[in-house]
Design a protein around this motif. Structure first.
Motif, mmCIF file in Angstrom:
data_model
loop_
_atom_site.group_PDB
_atom_site.id
_atom_site.type_symbol
_atom_site.label_atom_id
_atom_site.label_comp_id
_atom_site.label_asym_id
_atom_site.label_seq_id
_atom_site.Cartn_x
_atom_site.Cartn_y
_atom_site.Cartn_z
ATOM 1 N N VAL A 230 2.601 -32.404 2.562
ATOM 2 C CA VAL A 230 2.863 -31.869 3.874
ATOM 3 C C VAL A 230 3.470 -30.421 4.036
ATOM 4 O O VAL A 230 2.911 -29.451 4.589
ATOM 5 C CB VAL A 230 3.625 -32.729 4.847
ATOM 6 N N TYR A 231 4.278 -30.225 3.168
ATOM 7 C CA TYR A 231 4.823 -28.711 3.179
ATOM 8 C C TYR A 231 3.979 -27.821 2.645
ATOM 9 O O TYR A 231 4.015 -26.718 3.113
ATOM 10 C CB TYR A 231 6.439 -28.779 2.244
ATOM 11 N N ARG A 232 3.134 -28.083 1.826
ATOM 12 C CA ARG A 232 2.191 -27.400 0.977
ATOM 13 C C ARG A 232 1.335 -27.036 1.979
ATOM 14 O O ARG A 232 1.064 -25.566 2.021
ATOM 15 C CB ARG A 232 1.755 -27.796 -0.158
ATOM 16 N N ALA A 233 0.771 -27.632 2.761
ATOM 17 C CA ALA A 233 -0.498 -27.526 3.709
ATOM 18 C C ALA A 233 0.301 -26.659 4.785
ATOM 19 O O ALA A 233 -0.335 -25.494 5.213
ATOM 20 C CB ALA A 233 -0.884 -28.719 4.374
ATOM 21 N N VAL A 234 1.530 -26.698 5.266
ATOM 22 C CA VAL A 234 2.166 -25.962 6.231
ATOM 23 C C VAL A 234 2.414 -24.437 5.733
ATOM 24 O O VAL A 234 1.931 -23.386 6.421
ATOM 25 C CB VAL A 234 3.714 -26.340 6.727
ATOM 26 N N ARG A 238 -2.258 -20.116 7.561
ATOM 27 C CA ARG A 238 -2.042 -18.778 7.969
ATOM 28 C C ARG A 238 -1.569 -19.103 9.746
ATOM 29 O O ARG A 238 -1.208 -17.806 9.966
ATOM 30 C CB ARG A 238 -3.307 -17.957 8.339
ATOM 31 N N TYR A 239 -1.443 -20.152 10.170
ATOM 32 C CA TYR A 239 -0.645 -19.975 11.347
ATOM 33 C C TYR A 239 0.764 -20.638 11.463
ATOM 34 O O TYR A 239 1.448 -20.696 12.487
ATOM 35 C CB TYR A 239 -1.565 -21.292 12.030
ATOM 36 N N ARG A 240 1.346 -20.652 10.138
ATOM 37 C CA ARG A 240 2.756 -21.103 9.866
ATOM 38 C C ARG A 240 3.715 -19.974 10.448
ATOM 39 O O ARG A 240 3.233 -18.895 10.456
ATOM 40 C CB ARG A 240 2.906 -21.689 8.446
ATOM 41 N N THR A 241 4.675 -20.165 11.141
ATOM 42 C CA THR A 241 5.820 -19.099 11.151
ATOM 43 C C THR A 241 7.145 -19.532 10.607
ATOM 44 O O THR A 241 7.195 -20.479 10.079
ATOM 45 C CB THR A 241 6.126 -19.350 12.892
ATOM 46 N N LEU A 242 8.070 -18.486 10.917
ATOM 47 C CA LEU A 242 9.071 -18.547 9.995
ATOM 48 C C LEU A 242 9.969 -19.959 10.705
ATOM 49 O O LEU A 242 10.674 -20.626 9.861
ATOM 50 C CB LEU A 242 9.929 -17.372 10.441
ATOM 51 N N GLU A 243 9.735 -20.329 11.801
ATOM 52 C CA GLU A 243 10.446 -21.418 12.161
ATOM 53 C C GLU A 243 9.944 -22.680 11.673
ATOM 54 O O GLU A 243 10.714 -23.615 11.087
ATOM 55 C CB GLU A 243 10.199 -21.623 13.834
ATOM 56 N N HIS A 244 8.502 -22.735 11.418
ATOM 57 C CA HIS A 244 8.002 -23.660 10.387
ATOM 58 C C HIS A 244 8.741 -23.946 9.169
ATOM 59 O O HIS A 244 9.302 -24.927 8.548
ATOM 60 C CB HIS A 244 6.472 -23.701 10.140
ATOM 61 N N LEU A 245 8.933 -22.479 8.317
ATOM 62 C CA LEU A 245 9.265 -22.759 7.035
ATOM 63 C C LEU A 245 10.874 -22.876 7.228
ATOM 64 O O LEU A 245 11.216 -23.535 6.150
ATOM 65 C CB LEU A 245 9.223 -21.102 6.731
ATOM 66 N N ARG A 246 11.738 -22.594 8.148
ATOM 67 C CA ARG A 246 12.958 -23.047 8.082
ATOM 68 C C ARG A 246 13.304 -24.517 8.214
ATOM 69 O O ARG A 246 14.308 -25.048 7.602
ATOM 70 C CB ARG A 246 13.563 -22.304 9.659
ATOM 71 N N GLN A 247 12.279 -25.120 8.725
ATOM 72 C CA GLN A 247 12.469 -26.808 8.465
ATOM 73 C C GLN A 247 12.355 -27.396 6.997
ATOM 74 O O GLN A 247 12.448 -28.427 7.015
ATOM 75 C CB GLN A 247 11.645 -27.568 9.507
ATOM 76 N N ILE A 248 11.516 -26.561 6.138
ATOM 77 C CA ILE A 248 11.257 -27.001 5.041
ATOM 78 C C ILE A 248 12.386 -27.076 3.969
ATOM 79 O O ILE A 248 13.094 -25.814 4.146
ATOM 80 C CB ILE A 248 10.134 -26.374 4.435
ATOM 81 N N PRO A 249 12.502 -28.003 2.914
ATOM 82 C CA PRO A 249 13.748 -27.760 2.059
ATOM 83 C C PRO A 249 13.494 -26.677 1.070
ATOM 84 O O PRO A 249 12.358 -25.861 0.980
ATOM 85 C CB PRO A 249 13.299 -29.188 1.282
ATOM 86 N N ALA A 250 14.725 -25.746 1.121
ATOM 87 C CA ALA A 250 14.839 -24.720 0.380
ATOM 88 C C ALA A 250 14.100 -24.712 -1.031
ATOM 89 O O ALA A 250 13.403 -23.781 -1.299
ATOM 90 C CB ALA A 250 16.068 -24.179 0.186
ATOM 91 N N ASP A 251 14.204 -25.553 -1.488
ATOM 92 C CA ASP A 251 13.683 -25.692 -2.936
ATOM 93 C C ASP A 251 11.979 -25.883 -3.162
ATOM 94 O O ASP A 251 11.400 -25.380 -3.928
ATOM 95 C CB ASP A 251 14.143 -26.914 -3.687
ATOM 96 N N GLU A 252 11.690 -26.434 -1.989
ATOM 97 C CA GLU A 252 10.115 -26.228 -1.824
ATOM 98 C C GLU A 252 9.504 -24.869 -1.675
ATOM 99 O O GLU A 252 8.554 -24.599 -2.026
ATOM 100 C CB GLU A 252 9.610 -27.243 -0.479
#
Length: 309
Positions: A230-234, A238-252
């Motif tokens: 799921v994280y990889r797809a997000v 190209r539609y992902r935002t910084l807010e999406h990235l902030r929810q993903i584990p840092a090591d990912e």
């Protein structure tokens, strides 16, 4: 065996042991039917096996215990009340995890050269063992002593994907298959299967960012597909935002995905501050068994370091 001490857990294990003996030697059904029925009745009654209060938070074994009990009674019991009670327990189980309730209907699965039928509801349920509830129901329906009304009550509460599994996969009596086919499904009801979409498909959606957020919020994340999938797809969208990235584990973000993406964000946050870069280095000690922090929590921790050069 039915006369052994009978706390609930002992009775349940004893019933399961007897059922396994019968599965290994099906001739016992003919040779000792009366004794098997009597033992099943005694164990259910004395062990109060059909009176569980319900699934407690964190009780991950509840579904498995219900399924094993129902399967064992379908094999051993001739008591209509006990078989109907097993049906009631099945109806109380959670909806399949492979399907996601509204509003998180979208999932992610991008499979190159995949079988076009790979993501049909019935196939998804079977691939992830989420078909066990309806498979057990079909087994109960095959027992001549199970009341049809008890089975019908469970059918009316099934998810459309489970009904699809029965239609395609179940090997049950004709009355059971006909009853499942007759359960009405709303015309506007989709199959409920969570899927991962590529950016071309996302671009057709009025709010692609909201679809990405639904993947992160979906209860299927981490249960059906791996969380990393799921994280990889997000991250790659190209539609992902910084807010999406902030929810993903840092090591990912830092170790498993696009390093240049993380580097640009970290440069913006750390700039020329030595303290912030040192704080980042100290935070990037991801232990295998340690509690994971999100990328957003990592960025917030850097903000606390002095910004002086």
């Amino acid at each position: 065996m039915a006369d052994l001490p009978n706390p609930q857990v002992t009775a349940r294990r004893t019933l399961h042991h007897i059922a396994n003996r019968v599965r290994n030697n099906p001739r016992l059904v003919d040779l000792a039917a009366d004794q098997l029925h009597a033992a099943a009745d005694a164990l259910v009654t004395r062990g109060q096996l059909l009176t569980w209060s319900g699934k407690q938070e964190g009780d991950h074994e509840f579904d498995g215990r219900v399924l094993r009990l129902a399967e064992d009674l379908a094999l051993l019991s001739a008591n209509p009340d006990h078989l109907a009670g097993a049906c009631v327990q099945l109806a109380r189980l959670d909806q399949p995890a492979v399907v996601s309730p509204k509003p998180s209907r979208a999932l992610i699965r991008v499979i190159d050269n995949a079988d076009p039928d790979n993501d049909r509801p019935a196939r998804l349920l079977e691939r992830h063992y989420e078909h066990r509830r309806v498979q057990t129901l079909a087994t109960l329906a095959a027992n001549l002593h199970t009341p049809h009304t008890a089975v019908a009550d469970v059918l009316n509460g099934l998810h459309p994907a489970e009904l699809a599994w029965i239609a395609e996969k179940a090997d049950g009596p004709n009355w059971f298959l006909a009853a499942a086919a007759a359960v009405p499904v709303p015309e506007d009801e989709d199959d409920g299967v969570v899927r991962l979409l590529d950016d071309d498909e996302l671009g057709k959606h009025p709010d692609p960012a909201a679809v990405l957020q639904s993947w992160l919020d979906s209860p299927a994340t981490g249960e059906i597909f791996s969380s990393s999938e799921v994280y990889r797809a997000v991250v790659k969208s190209r539609y992902r935002t910084l807010e999406h990235l902030r929810q993903i584990p840092a090591d990912e973000i830092l170790a498993r995905h696009e390093p240049e993406l993380a580097l640009k964000i970290l440069l913006d946050h750390c700039g020329r501050s030595t303290d912030r870069w040192e704080a980042l280095a100290a935070a990037m000690t991801f232990d295998y068994d340690g509690e994971k922090i999100t990328f957003g929590e990592l960025l917030d921790s850097l903000a606390g370091a002095t910004a002086e050069t």
